[in-house]
Scaffold this motif. Structure first.
Motif, PDB file in Angstrom:
ATOM      1  N   ILE A 104       0.854  -1.208   0.000  1.00 16.83           N
ATOM      2  CA  ILE A 104       0.000   0.000   0.000  1.00 16.83           C
ATOM      3  C   ILE A 104       0.879   1.244   0.000  1.00 16.83           C
ATOM      4  O   ILE A 104       0.659   2.184  -0.777  1.00 16.83           O
ATOM      5  N   LEU A 105       1.907   1.244   0.852  1.00 13.74           N
ATOM      6  CA  LEU A 105       2.783   2.423   0.954  1.00 13.74           C
ATOM      7  C   LEU A 105       3.564   2.652  -0.334  1.00 13.74           C
ATOM      8  O   LEU A 105       3.764   3.789  -0.755  1.00 13.74           O
ATOM      9  N   GLU A 106       4.002   1.562  -0.974  1.00  7.64           N
ATOM     10  CA  GLU A 106       4.751   1.713  -2.227  1.00  7.64           C
ATOM     11  C   GLU A 106       3.832   2.283  -3.314  1.00  7.64           C
ATOM     12  O   GLU A 106       4.191   3.215  -4.033  1.00  7.64           O
ATOM     13  N   ALA A 107       2.638   1.732  -3.415  1.00  4.54           N
ATOM     14  CA  ALA A 107       1.682   2.245  -4.410  1.00  4.54           C
ATOM     15  C   ALA A 107       1.347   3.702  -4.113  1.00  4.54           C
ATOM     16  O   ALA A 107       1.265   4.537  -5.029  1.00  4.54           O
ATOM     17  N   LYS A 108       1.205   4.011  -2.850  1.00  2.44           N
ATOM     18  CA  LYS A 108       0.872   5.390  -2.467  1.00  2.44           C
ATOM     19  C   LYS A 108       1.993   6.343  -2.894  1.00  2.44           C
ATOM     20  O   LYS A 108       1.730   7.435  -3.400  1.00  2.44           O
ATOM     21  N   ALA A 109       3.224   5.913  -2.709  1.00  8.23           N
ATOM     22  CA  ALA A 109       4.347   6.768  -3.118  1.00  8.23           C
ATOM     23  C   ALA A 109       4.244   7.081  -4.612  1.00  8.23           C
ATOM     24  O   ALA A 109       4.519   8.203  -5.044  1.00  8.23           O
ATOM     25  N   HIS A 110       3.817   6.105  -5.420  1.00  2.16           N
ATOM     26  CA  HIS A 110       3.694   6.329  -6.870  1.00  2.16           C
ATOM     27  C   HIS A 110       2.478   7.200  -7.204  1.00  2.16           C
ATOM     28  O   HIS A 110       2.562   8.064  -8.076  1.00  2.16           O
ATOM     29  N   VAL A 111       1.373   6.959  -6.535  1.00  2.00           N
ATOM     30  CA  VAL A 111       0.167   7.778  -6.786  1.00  2.00           C
ATOM     31  C   VAL A 111       0.451   9.227  -6.388  1.00  2.00           C
ATOM     32  O   VAL A 111       0.119  10.172  -7.118  1.00  2.00           O
TER      33      VAL A 111
END
Ligand code: F0G
Length: 427
Positions: free
Chosen positions: A343-350
């Motif tokens: 979730i945190l990795e995807a959030k960093a990209h979003v």
């Protein structure tokens, strides 16, 4: 209700029927209720076609485009415009992003993010709240309540203020993001911090409805579901009513899962679409009772103690489970889980794409990544992800990630002296 009322309340499997103005949230046999509209009656007044929705202007601000009340005929046909409590919710952007689609491995033209965090109080909850508060007011309720992981309480607070209703929200101690608590306090609702988790708060809300006649604005309120259907219809309208292959979104209390399925079922019945897309509901690994039930072919839901960094979906006993199962059956849907790290990795990209969303919303994007990797979603398919909440809801998670260098996409700040040489190093 007016004499020409065309909607009723109906229990979801036993089929018990009640008038729309019966203040109740379950049937006599304890089932969840649907709002069921008589679309034949509606169609005798308005032609419910794609062209009709393209051409009409909004009830609220007389503008073209979408929004919850743009679809009034399919949400709450009998309510007069004067009774509507609205903040012009909906009309949210449908983003495309070169950065996110290439990180995921999807085609730019075929990947969309519908940003429900761009609603008046920063989450999709406003779509359901405008309809449920309109009904609360219409039904002459005095006090409205909810259990909340934060966004529902923020939304309730703003709409209760607008409608001049007493608002009381229950939030679990220590588990609500700072942006959301700030909103509940600022908009002036009574905020009760419960020594327990979200599921304890939810139990209390049901009891308060029975014993104190407090009108609940959680998604057990079927009018919330009616408003949230418009996320799907508005997206379809923005896509010229072309049906995507997938809708992907997070699941917590499963209100959206329920609403989105009903929206598509009704759109199909009305001939607005000619095929059903598939659903992928994404849960956090530590809060995944729906995923576990899905893996058991929905033989049973086992409530669990939930834990995830995505506090919005930290829910172990989702109240809308039976409606959500129905939605997955209608859409040949699947459920997937993602870890807090994913979730945190995807959030960093979003976030780094300049769009940004709160952690629970980014479970959507983490889920798409995982489903592409395991072959469920194909790179050539059209995918719509729903971002449910605004980036500013949970600033603490962002600050911790970047300032503590917590992941590969961390972008920590740098302290410099007040001179140009120090600045030059970064340009
Ligand atoms: N995303 C966000 C940002 C949320 O706030 C919620 C739920 C969900 C996803 C899950 O949606 O319950 O329809 O499956 N938040 C609720 C609240 C529980 O109290 O604000 P769901």
């Amino acid at each position: 209700m007016p004499a020409d009322a065309v909607s009723i309340l109906k229990s979801i499997s036993s089929g018990k029927e009640y008038p729309l103005d019966d203040v109740r949230f379950a049937s006599d046999d304890g089932e969840l209720l649907d709002v069921v509209h008589d679309f034949e009656a509606v169609k005798s007044i308005h032609k419910i076609t794609k062209e009709y929705f393209f051409k009409k202007r909004s009830l609220i601000n007389d503008q073209p485009g979408g929004g919850v009340w743009h679809f009034k005929e399919m949400v709450l046909p009998e309510i007069h415009a004067d009774h509507v409590v609205s903040k012009q919710e909906g009309n949210t952007r449908l983003y495309r992003s070169k950065k996110i689609s290439s990180w995921l491995g999807l085609k730019y033209e075929k990947f969309y993010l519908k940003h429900e965090g761009e609603n008046p109080t920063g989450s999709f909850k406003d779509r359901g709240m405008t309809v449920a508060v309109t009904m609360a007011k219409y039904l002459k309720q005095k006090a409205v309540t909810c259990a909340s992981t934060g966004n529902t309480s923020a939304s309730l607070a703003a709409y209760a203020s607008e409608a001049e209703l007493t608002g009381v929200v229950l939030i679990p101690k220590g588990n609500v993001a700072v942006g959301k608590i700030s909103q509940a306090l600022a908009y002036g609702t009574k905020t009760l911090v419960v020594n327990g988790d979200f599921d304890d708060c939810m139990r209390l809300i049901k009891e308060a409805q029975e014993k104190l006649s407090a009108y609940p604005l959680n998604s057990i309120n079927p009018f919330r579901i009616e408003g949230q259907k418009t996320i799907i219809w508005e997206t379809l309208m923005q896509m010229n009513w072309k049906v995507p292959d997938w809708f992907v979104f997070p699941g917590g209390n499963l209100g959206n899962t329920s609403a989105f399925g009903k929206a598509l079922f009704e759109a199909y019945e009305l001939g607005l679409i000619d095929r059903m897309p598939r659903f992928a509901v994404i849960q956090a690994e530590g809060a995944s009772p729906f995923y576990k039930a899905y893996r058991n072919n929905f033989s049973a839901l086992s409530p669990e103690k939930a834990d995830t960094i995505a506090t919005a979906i930290k829910i172990g006993d989702p109240v809308n489970y039976p409606k959500a199962v129905r939605s997955l059956k209608w859409t040949n849907g699947i459920v997937e889980i993602v870890s807090d790290g994913e979730i945190l990795e995807a959030k960093a990209h979003v976030d780094a794409a300049g769009i940004g969303a709160e952690p629970a919303s980014c479970a959507t994007v983490a889920g798409i990544k995982k489903l592409l990797a395991n072959g469920e979603i194909k790179p050539k398919e059209t995918v719509v992800g729903i971002l449910t909440g605004n980036i500013l809801k949970d600033p603490q998670v962002i600050v911790d990630y970047h300032m503590k260098n917590a992941g590969p996409a961390a972008n920590p700040p740098h302290d410099i002296e007040a001179n140009i040489q120090s600045m030059k190093l970064f340009l």
